[in-house]
Scaffold this motif. Structure first.
Motif, PDB file in Angstrom:
ATOM      1  N   TRP A   1     -10.756 -38.647 -60.639  1.00  0.00           N
ATOM      2  CA  TRP A   1     -11.678 -38.022 -61.579  1.00  0.00           C
ATOM      3  C   TRP A   1     -11.309 -38.415 -62.995  1.00  0.00           C
ATOM      4  O   TRP A   1     -10.210 -38.137 -63.459  1.00  0.00           O
ATOM      5  N   SER A   2     -12.238 -39.073 -63.662  1.00  0.00           N
ATOM      6  CA  SER A   2     -12.058 -39.432 -65.065  1.00  0.00           C
ATOM      7  C   SER A   2     -12.609 -38.278 -65.899  1.00  0.00           C
ATOM      8  O   SER A   2     -13.734 -37.829 -65.683  1.00  0.00           O
ATOM      9  N   ALA A   3     -11.801 -37.791 -66.833  1.00  0.00           N
ATOM     10  CA  ALA A   3     -12.201 -36.680 -67.696  1.00  0.00           C
ATOM     11  C   ALA A   3     -12.452 -37.200 -69.099  1.00  0.00           C
ATOM     12  O   ALA A   3     -11.606 -37.898 -69.670  1.00  0.00           O
TER      13      ALA A   3
ATOM     14  N   LYS B   1     -20.133 -35.931 -82.147  1.00  0.00           N
ATOM     15  CA  LYS B   1     -21.189 -35.919 -81.123  1.00  0.00           C
ATOM     16  C   LYS B   1     -20.956 -37.015 -80.090  1.00  0.00           C
ATOM     17  O   LYS B   1     -21.845 -37.760 -79.726  1.00  0.00           O
ATOM     18  N   GLY B   2     -19.716 -37.113 -79.639  1.00  0.00           N
ATOM     19  CA  GLY B   2     -19.370 -38.137 -78.657  1.00  0.00           C
ATOM     20  C   GLY B   2     -18.247 -37.674 -77.753  1.00  0.00           C
ATOM     21  O   GLY B   2     -17.822 -36.519 -77.811  1.00  0.00           O
ATOM     22  N   PHE B   3     -17.762 -38.581 -76.921  1.00  0.00           N
ATOM     23  CA  PHE B   3     -16.746 -38.259 -75.932  1.00  0.00           C
ATOM     24  C   PHE B   3     -15.500 -39.114 -76.128  1.00  0.00           C
ATOM     25  O   PHE B   3     -15.574 -40.235 -76.614  1.00  0.00           O
ATOM     26  N   ARG B   4     -14.343 -38.547 -75.739  1.00  0.00           N
ATOM     27  CA  ARG B   4     -13.072 -39.265 -75.753  1.00  0.00           C
ATOM     28  C   ARG B   4     -12.451 -39.129 -74.367  1.00  0.00           C
ATOM     29  O   ARG B   4     -12.363 -38.029 -73.815  1.00  0.00           O
ATOM     30  N   THR B   5     -12.022 -40.240 -73.784  1.00  0.00           N
ATOM     31  CA  THR B   5     -11.404 -40.210 -72.466  1.00  0.00           C
ATOM     32  C   THR B   5     -10.047 -39.531 -72.546  1.00  0.00           C
ATOM     33  O   THR B   5      -9.214 -39.888 -73.374  1.00  0.00           O
ATOM     34  N   VAL B   6      -9.843 -38.540 -71.680  1.00  0.00           N
ATOM     35  CA  VAL B   6      -8.583 -37.805 -71.624  1.00  0.00           C
ATOM     36  C   VAL B   6      -7.646 -38.441 -70.609  1.00  0.00           C
ATOM     37  O   VAL B   6      -6.450 -38.531 -70.831  1.00  0.00           O
ATOM     38  N   GLY B   7      -8.201 -38.884 -69.473  1.00  0.00           N
ATOM     39  CA  GLY B   7      -7.384 -39.520 -68.449  1.00  0.00           C
ATOM     40  C   GLY B   7      -8.062 -39.492 -67.098  1.00  0.00           C
ATOM     41  O   GLY B   7      -9.194 -39.058 -66.965  1.00  0.00           O
ATOM     42  N   GLU B   8      -7.328 -39.969 -66.090  1.00  0.00           N
ATOM     43  CA  GLU B   8      -7.798 -39.957 -64.710  1.00  0.00           C
ATOM     44  C   GLU B   8      -6.866 -39.079 -63.898  1.00  0.00           C
ATOM     45  O   GLU B   8      -5.649 -39.119 -64.090  1.00  0.00           O
TER      46      GLU B   8
ATOM     47  N   GLY C   1     -21.716 -21.684 -71.788  1.00  0.00           N
ATOM     48  CA  GLY C   1     -22.721 -22.734 -71.668  1.00  0.00           C
ATOM     49  C   GLY C   1     -22.520 -23.910 -72.608  1.00  0.00           C
ATOM     50  O   GLY C   1     -23.362 -24.792 -72.692  1.00  0.00           O
ATOM     51  N   ARG C   2     -21.393 -23.939 -73.330  1.00  0.00           N
ATOM     52  CA  ARG C   2     -21.100 -25.067 -74.230  1.00  0.00           C
ATOM     53  C   ARG C   2     -20.536 -26.236 -73.432  1.00  0.00           C
ATOM     54  O   ARG C   2     -19.772 -26.044 -72.485  1.00  0.00           O
ATOM     55  N   ILE C   3     -20.875 -27.446 -73.855  1.00  0.00           N
ATOM     56  CA  ILE C   3     -20.360 -28.645 -73.193  1.00  0.00           C
ATOM     57  C   ILE C   3     -18.886 -28.804 -73.516  1.00  0.00           C
ATOM     58  O   ILE C   3     -18.490 -28.831 -74.684  1.00  0.00           O
ATOM     59  N   VAL C   4     -18.071 -28.919 -72.465  1.00  0.00           N
ATOM     60  CA  VAL C   4     -16.637 -29.167 -72.614  1.00  0.00           C
ATOM     61  C   VAL C   4     -16.373 -30.659 -72.494  1.00  0.00           C
ATOM     62  O   VAL C   4     -15.570 -31.226 -73.215  1.00  0.00           O
ATOM     63  N   GLY C   5     -17.077 -31.297 -71.549  1.00  0.00           N
ATOM     64  CA  GLY C   5     -16.893 -32.728 -71.334  1.00  0.00           C
ATOM     65  C   GLY C   5     -17.622 -33.193 -70.093  1.00  0.00           C
ATOM     66  O   GLY C   5     -18.515 -32.509 -69.592  1.00  0.00           O
ATOM     67  N   HIS C   6     -17.209 -34.350 -69.612  1.00  0.00           N
ATOM     68  CA  HIS C   6     -17.789 -34.941 -68.409  1.00  0.00           C
ATOM     69  C   HIS C   6     -16.690 -35.258 -67.408  1.00  0.00           C
ATOM     70  O   HIS C   6     -15.575 -35.626 -67.798  1.00  0.00           O
TER      71      HIS C   6
END
Length: 92
Positions: free
Chosen positions: A61-63, A71-78, A44-49
């Protein structure tokens, strides 16, 4: 008189039908916004969006990986597939 722009958020659909990742990835997707899904691991932990991007050749799909320390997000790629995007979130 009511300003119609103030009622616009009620018309936003959250995510629509979520994409279906491979069961082997053992993740759950929940709506997080229009064309946006939160990726949760088996605990149930957040992995990403995942964000669906319309493209002339189909959906991309953008990951974006969640970074707990900031407490933020980093773009991995499309990516062209949901499974590739999720794998990049988990393995990258």
């Amino acid at each position: 008189m009511t300003n119609p722009t103030l009622t616009a958020p009620a018309m936003i659909r959250l995510g629509g039908t979520p994409p279906t990742p491979s069961p082997a990835l053992r993740v759950r997707l929940t709506p997080a916004g229009p064309a946006l899904w939160r990726v949760l691991d088996a605990a149930g932990r957040i992995v990403g969006h995942l964000h669906r991007l319309d493209h002339t050749l189909g959906s991309r799909w953008s990951a974006r990986r969640y970074r707990d320390g900031v407490k933020g997000f980093r773009t991995v790629g499309e990516f062209w597939s949901v499974d590739e995007a999720i794998s990049a979130l988990r393995n990258g």
